[in-house]
Design a protein around this motif. Structure first.
Motif, short mmCIF file in Angstrom:
data_model
loop_
_atom_site.label_atom_id
_atom_site.label_comp_id
_atom_site.label_asym_id
_atom_site.label_seq_id
_atom_site.Cartn_x
_atom_site.Cartn_y
_atom_site.Cartn_z
N ARG A 29 0.86 -1.19 0.00
CA ARG A 29 0.00 0.00 0.00
C ARG A 29 0.89 1.24 0.00
O ARG A 29 1.87 1.32 0.74
CB ARG A 29 -0.89 0.02 1.24
N LEU A 30 0.54 2.21 -0.84
CA LEU A 30 1.27 3.47 -0.91
C LEU A 30 0.40 4.58 -0.36
O LEU A 30 -0.81 4.53 -0.50
CB LEU A 30 1.65 3.77 -2.37
N PRO A 31 0.98 5.62 0.23
CA PRO A 31 2.38 5.71 0.62
C PRO A 31 2.64 4.87 1.87
O PRO A 31 1.72 4.39 2.51
CB PRO A 31 2.56 7.20 0.91
N GLY A 32 3.88 4.68 2.18
CA GLY A 32 4.27 4.02 3.41
C GLY A 32 4.75 2.60 3.26
O GLY A 32 5.30 2.04 4.20
N MET A 33 4.54 1.99 2.10
CA MET A 33 5.02 0.63 1.85
C MET A 33 4.54 -0.37 2.90
O MET A 33 5.29 -1.21 3.37
CB MET A 33 6.55 0.60 1.73
N GLN A 34 3.26 -0.32 3.24
CA GLN A 34 2.67 -1.31 4.15
C GLN A 34 2.24 -2.51 3.32
O GLN A 34 1.60 -2.35 2.28
CB GLN A 34 1.46 -0.71 4.88
N PRO A 35 2.57 -3.74 3.77
CA PRO A 35 2.16 -4.92 3.01
C PRO A 35 0.64 -4.99 2.89
O PRO A 35 -0.08 -4.79 3.87
CB PRO A 35 2.68 -6.09 3.83
N MET A 36 0.14 -5.24 1.68
CA MET A 36 -1.30 -5.36 1.48
C MET A 36 -1.79 -6.70 1.98
O MET A 36 -2.91 -6.81 2.46
CB MET A 36 -1.64 -5.21 0.00
#
Length: 135
Positions: A29-36
């Motif tokens: 997930r953008l922004p932040g590079m959280q794993p989807m």
């Protein structure tokens, strides 16, 4: 790597896992590079190469070696479709409505697929193709 049409997701393929265990694709997930999703999309005994989000961003097409295009449902993390090829596809693109997928291989054979029925609509040689925005 590729981003979704709305710019909210990023898909990456791991080149370091090209071994007997297969390869992995991660969706962030953008922004932040959280794993989807956890775990990542994993295919045993295959190498995942090119990626293309469908226009609405709910599916991800991935070219694979051996020769196929896999389509993943991002809500479930499950592979829903596998489109077989004779030669590993190098290029893929979706129609604007997400109902068709175009794949081209290194021999410049291009195939247009109906994604829902998994049927070939057309095949032609001598070029690499993509669908226009209006399909």
């Amino acid at each position: 790597m590729t981003t979704s049409p709305n710019g909210q997701l990023l898909a990456t393929t791991s080149l370091t896992r090209w071994d007997r265990e297969g390869s992995t694709t991660s969706v962030w997930r953008l922004p932040g590079m959280q794993p989807m999703m956890e775990p990542t999309l994993t295919v045993a005994d295959s190498k995942m190469l090119n990626l293309a989000f469908c226009p609405l961003g709910e599916r991800l097409a991935i070219t694979m070696v051996p020769a196929a295009v896999a389509i993943w449902d991002l809500a479930t993390g499950q592979r829903t479709t596998t489109l077989p090829h004779l030669i590993p596809p190098e290029h893929i693109s979706w129609s604007a409505d997400g109902s068709r997928l175009v794949s081209s291989d290194s021999s410049a054979t291009t195939t247009i697929w109906d994604v829902e029925t998994e049927q070939v609509i057309a095949t032609f040689d001598g070029s690499v193709a993509t669908l226009s925005p209006d399909g």
